[in-house]
Design a protein around this motif. Structure first.
Motif, PDB file in Angstrom:
ATOM      1  N   GLY A  13     -26.789  71.910  78.738  1.00  0.00           N
ATOM      2  CA  GLY A  13     -27.340  72.563  79.935  1.00  0.00           C
ATOM      3  C   GLY A  13     -26.514  73.759  80.371  1.00  0.00           C
ATOM      4  O   GLY A  13     -26.351  74.711  79.607  1.00  0.00           O
ATOM      5  N   THR A  14     -25.947  73.659  81.586  1.00  0.00           N
ATOM      6  CA  THR A  14     -25.229  74.815  82.127  1.00  0.00           C
ATOM      7  C   THR A  14     -23.961  75.128  81.334  1.00  0.00           C
ATOM      8  O   THR A  14     -23.455  76.234  81.407  1.00  0.00           O
ATOM      9  CB  THR A  14     -24.841  74.581  83.599  1.00  0.00           C
ATOM     10  OG1 THR A  14     -24.081  73.379  83.672  1.00  0.00           O
ATOM     11  CG2 THR A  14     -26.067  74.465  84.487  1.00  0.00           C
ATOM     12  N   PRO A 229     -16.776  71.699  81.155  1.00  0.00           N
ATOM     13  CA  PRO A 229     -17.966  72.405  81.634  1.00  0.00           C
ATOM     14  C   PRO A 229     -18.066  72.463  83.162  1.00  0.00           C
ATOM     15  O   PRO A 229     -18.587  73.431  83.705  1.00  0.00           O
ATOM     16  CB  PRO A 229     -19.134  71.621  81.042  1.00  0.00           C
ATOM     17  CG  PRO A 229     -18.571  70.338  80.550  1.00  0.00           C
ATOM     18  CD  PRO A 229     -17.115  70.546  80.313  1.00  0.00           C
ATOM     19  N   LEU A 230     -17.572  71.424  83.838  1.00  0.00           N
ATOM     20  CA  LEU A 230     -17.655  71.448  85.304  1.00  0.00           C
ATOM     21  C   LEU A 230     -16.642  72.441  85.883  1.00  0.00           C
ATOM     22  O   LEU A 230     -16.942  73.178  86.820  1.00  0.00           O
ATOM     23  CB  LEU A 230     -17.445  70.038  85.882  1.00  0.00           C
ATOM     24  CG  LEU A 230     -17.692  69.862  87.371  1.00  0.00           C
ATOM     25  CD1 LEU A 230     -19.056  70.391  87.791  1.00  0.00           C
ATOM     26  CD2 LEU A 230     -17.567  68.397  87.778  1.00  0.00           C
ATOM     27  N   CYS A 231     -15.437  72.466  85.315  1.00  0.00           N
ATOM     28  CA  CYS A 231     -14.439  73.457  85.752  1.00  0.00           C
ATOM     29  C   CYS A 231     -14.991  74.862  85.533  1.00  0.00           C
ATOM     30  O   CYS A 231     -14.894  75.724  86.403  1.00  0.00           O
ATOM     31  CB  CYS A 231     -13.141  73.328  84.952  1.00  0.00           C
ATOM     32  SG  CYS A 231     -12.272  71.772  85.154  1.00  0.00           S
ATOM     33  N   GLN A 232     -15.573  75.100  84.363  1.00  0.00           N
ATOM     34  CA  GLN A 232     -16.095  76.436  84.057  1.00  0.00           C
ATOM     35  C   GLN A 232     -17.171  76.798  85.060  1.00  0.00           C
ATOM     36  O   GLN A 232     -17.193  77.911  85.593  1.00  0.00           O
ATOM     37  CB  GLN A 232     -16.657  76.475  82.627  1.00  0.00           C
ATOM     38  CG  GLN A 232     -16.744  77.874  82.019  1.00  0.00           C
ATOM     39  CD  GLN A 232     -17.935  78.681  82.541  1.00  0.00           C
ATOM     40  OE1 GLN A 232     -18.923  78.121  82.971  1.00  0.00           O
ATOM     41  NE2 GLN A 232     -17.821  80.002  82.502  1.00  0.00           N
TER      42      GLN A 232
ATOM     43  N   ILE B 133     -28.944  63.530  81.784  1.00  0.00           N
ATOM     44  CA  ILE B 133     -28.969  64.255  83.048  1.00  0.00           C
ATOM     45  C   ILE B 133     -29.470  65.675  82.819  1.00  0.00           C
ATOM     46  O   ILE B 133     -29.024  66.365  81.907  1.00  0.00           O
ATOM     47  CB  ILE B 133     -27.548  64.320  83.650  1.00  0.00           C
ATOM     48  CG1 ILE B 133     -27.067  62.925  84.057  1.00  0.00           C
ATOM     49  CG2 ILE B 133     -27.488  65.267  84.855  1.00  0.00           C
ATOM     50  CD1 ILE B 133     -27.899  62.237  85.118  1.00  0.00           C
ATOM     51  N   SER B 134     -30.413  66.077  83.647  1.00  0.00           N
ATOM     52  CA  SER B 134     -30.802  67.488  83.690  1.00  0.00           C
ATOM     53  C   SER B 134     -30.312  68.024  85.023  1.00  0.00           C
ATOM     54  O   SER B 134     -30.773  67.607  86.081  1.00  0.00           O
ATOM     55  CB  SER B 134     -32.313  67.637  83.572  1.00  0.00           C
ATOM     56  OG  SER B 134     -32.700  67.234  82.283  1.00  0.00           O
ATOM     57  N   PHE B 167     -30.163  78.185  82.791  1.00  0.00           N
ATOM     58  CA  PHE B 167     -31.063  77.461  83.687  1.00  0.00           C
ATOM     59  C   PHE B 167     -32.154  76.795  82.864  1.00  0.00           C
ATOM     60  O   PHE B 167     -32.692  77.388  81.937  1.00  0.00           O
ATOM     61  CB  PHE B 167     -31.682  78.468  84.659  1.00  0.00           C
ATOM     62  CG  PHE B 167     -32.558  77.851  85.704  1.00  0.00           C
ATOM     63  CD1 PHE B 167     -32.006  77.339  86.864  1.00  0.00           C
ATOM     64  CD2 PHE B 167     -33.930  77.789  85.536  1.00  0.00           C
ATOM     65  CE1 PHE B 167     -32.804  76.772  87.840  1.00  0.00           C
ATOM     66  CE2 PHE B 167     -34.741  77.216  86.508  1.00  0.00           C
ATOM     67  CZ  PHE B 167     -34.174  76.713  87.672  1.00  0.00           C
ATOM     68  N   SER B 168     -32.463  75.561  83.189  1.00  0.00           N
ATOM     69  CA  SER B 168     -33.550  74.898  82.470  1.00  0.00           C
ATOM     70  C   SER B 168     -34.273  73.923  83.392  1.00  0.00           C
ATOM     71  O   SER B 168     -33.651  73.223  84.181  1.00  0.00           O
ATOM     72  CB  SER B 168     -32.990  74.141  81.274  1.00  0.00           C
ATOM     73  OG  SER B 168     -34.001  73.321  80.718  1.00  0.00           O
TER      74      SER B 168
END
Lengths: 288, 196
Positions: A13-14, A229-232, B133-134, B167-168
């Motif tokens: 995801g992000t 990824p959360l830190c980024q 999780i999305s 973004f998705s």
């Protein structure tokens, strides 16, 4: 070298820049990664807060799938996944009652987890399995003159530090130096970025990220290198909110794997600097 | 001006609570706490807490159940494990915070529109329903249940995520959702049996 690969939800995801840059780098180093078949969310920090038994069972399903695949080593790049999978292994070994609950639950679907696989972080694999000498041989564009703040965050060394020091980790420092970069003195390397509090309680969460960004700039860094990824996300995506609340602290935050890709001379679509929100100018200047 | 008693009565205790928490795997070492305050000192969030981690440790051990389960402290813990690493008595403070969060949810004593426990609940539900999780949907659900207006403030962030291709709207799922559901059901069954 072959490893089972557990990407986790964020890397799809992000945090996709992490996966997009890590996979080519590993391939370039001759490491084969096999994505775990039908893996599920590790549970992160949220699930443990609701139901520990289920959190362990959900994580253990992944461990069981890895064991079934025959691969003894699981590569988990995301800090939360790395911690949760390791924590589950510890619980299964240390607490017979938990082991029994989880084993019986897994048995209902024909899965088995004997806790025999090792959960590894890419930094651990790079330093201890591949070796910095092999990394060095792949460098075509040393990161000369680039000043990097190495940011480890919380969960890869705490509480189960297996490959690095809990308060002063150095594996990423050594890796970045091998790439030719200058590592700045950075006493905040394991300070919390605020985790999910940046979204749930911005007043407290964003301030922690703000302090990290401000101190990195103050110490002369061009870029922050992270493993999580959360830190980024916190240091990059929340920058506009931090700038509005306190002051602009525009320093890009990238994954260590992106810096490796740069140093290896990999193509732009494998280094994916375009995924960052804070402009990558300092990085581009250093590379020119 | 509201006048409130700041010192606790012994009668406020729920006898047995501390023992009960300390019987949970991972929470045993609480018994050895020397109240040195290292946990509060290293905690990056203690300045926002109603009780510092050191105070929570003593409140648990001394049976002040209602005070700890209703405190903000347990929800402010970001699981950075700094306290656990630094504790000179090897108390797994982060894991004790997890245990207290679980109890607060079970007893429904947490603030209903407080985003932190709501996020934890929505996260758990999404793992149950889809196995993965999305992030977009998770955050949307949290805002809808806590502060829908605040979601508007996130529009800029959403735009930036779109611009950078992060973004998705797709809800990611695992193939064998029934398998995960069966595992979860079995855990409930085991735990129910253990308590009976």
């Amino acid at each position: 070298m072959k490893y089972a690969y557990f990407p986790g939800c964020s890397l799809k995801g992000t945090g996709r820049a992490y996966e997009e840059s890590l996979l080519p780098v590993m391939k370039h180093l001759g490491v084969e990664l096999q994505e775990l078949d039908d893996w599920n969310c590790c549970g992160a920090t949220a699930y443990m807060a609701v139901d520990e038994g289920k959190a362990c069972a959900a994580a253990a399903r992944n461990l069981a799938i890895a064991e079934k695949s025959g691969l003894q080593q699981i590569l988990a790049p995301c800090s939360a996944c790395y911690l949760v999978l390791n924590k589950t292994q510890h619980y299964l070994h240390e607490y017979p009652a938990m082991r029994q609950t989880v084993s019986r639950a897994l048995a209902t679907v024909g899965l088995r987890c004997d806790g025999s696989s090792a959960v590894r972080h890419p930094l651990d694999v790079l330093i201890n399995d591949i070796g910095l000498e092999a990394v060095k041989q792949k460098i075509t564009r040393p990161l000369k003159g680039l000043k990097v703040a190495p940011y480890y965050g919380c969960q890869i060394v705490r509480p189960y530090a297996t490959f690095d020091d809990q308060s002063n980790p150095t594996t990423m420092d050594r890796l970045l130096e091998t790439l030719g970069a200058t590592v700045i003195k950075w006493p905040l390397k394991t300070k919390c970025c605020g985790g999910s509090l940046t979204g749930t309680l911005p007043e407290a969460g964003l301030r922690l990220s703000y302090i990290l960004l401000k101190e990195a700039i103050k110490r002369g860094a061009d870029v922050i290198a992270t493993v999580c990824p959360l830190c980024q996300f916190n240091l990059d995506a929340y920058h506009p909110k931090i700038a509005a609340k306190w002051e602009p602290v525009p320093i890009p935050t990238v994954y260590f794997s992106q810096l490796m890709g740069l140093a290896f001379g990999l193509p732009a679509d494998q280094v994916v600097l375009n995924r960052g929100m804070v402009p990558m100018k300092p990085l581009a200047a250093a590379m020119a | 001006m509201e006048i409130k008693r700041t010192i606790k009565y012994e009668a406020d205790r729920v006898p047995g609570f501390g023992r009960d928490v300390m019987s949970v795997p991972g929470c045993e070492a609480l018994e050895h706490c020397i109240q040195c305050g290292t946990c509060s000192g290293v905690c990056p969030l203690s300045i926002y807490m109603d009780y510092t981690p050191r105070q929570v440790m003593e409140l648990v051990r001394s049976d002040f159940k209602n005070e700890v389960l209703q405190s903000h402290t347990i929800w402010l813990c970001a699981s950075c494990y700094a306290c656990t690493t630094e504790c000179p008595r090897q108390i797994r403070i982060t894991d004790i915070m997890y245990e207290l969060k679980q109890r607060a949810i079970k007893e429904e004593v947490y603030p209903k529109r407080f985003p932190i426990p709501v996020l934890a609940e929505e996260f758990t539900k999404m793992v149950h329903d889809y196995g993965r999780i999305s992030e977009t949907w998770l955050v949307t659900k949290m805002y809808l249940r806590t502060n829908p207006m605040a979601a508007l403030g996130m529009a800029g962030l959403g735009m930036n995520l779109m611009k950078t291709g992060r973004f998705s709207l797709k809800q990611d799922k695992i193939e064998h959702r029934e398998e995960l559901a069966k595992i979860m059901e079995a855990v409930d069954h085991e735990n129910g049996k253990a308590k009976a």
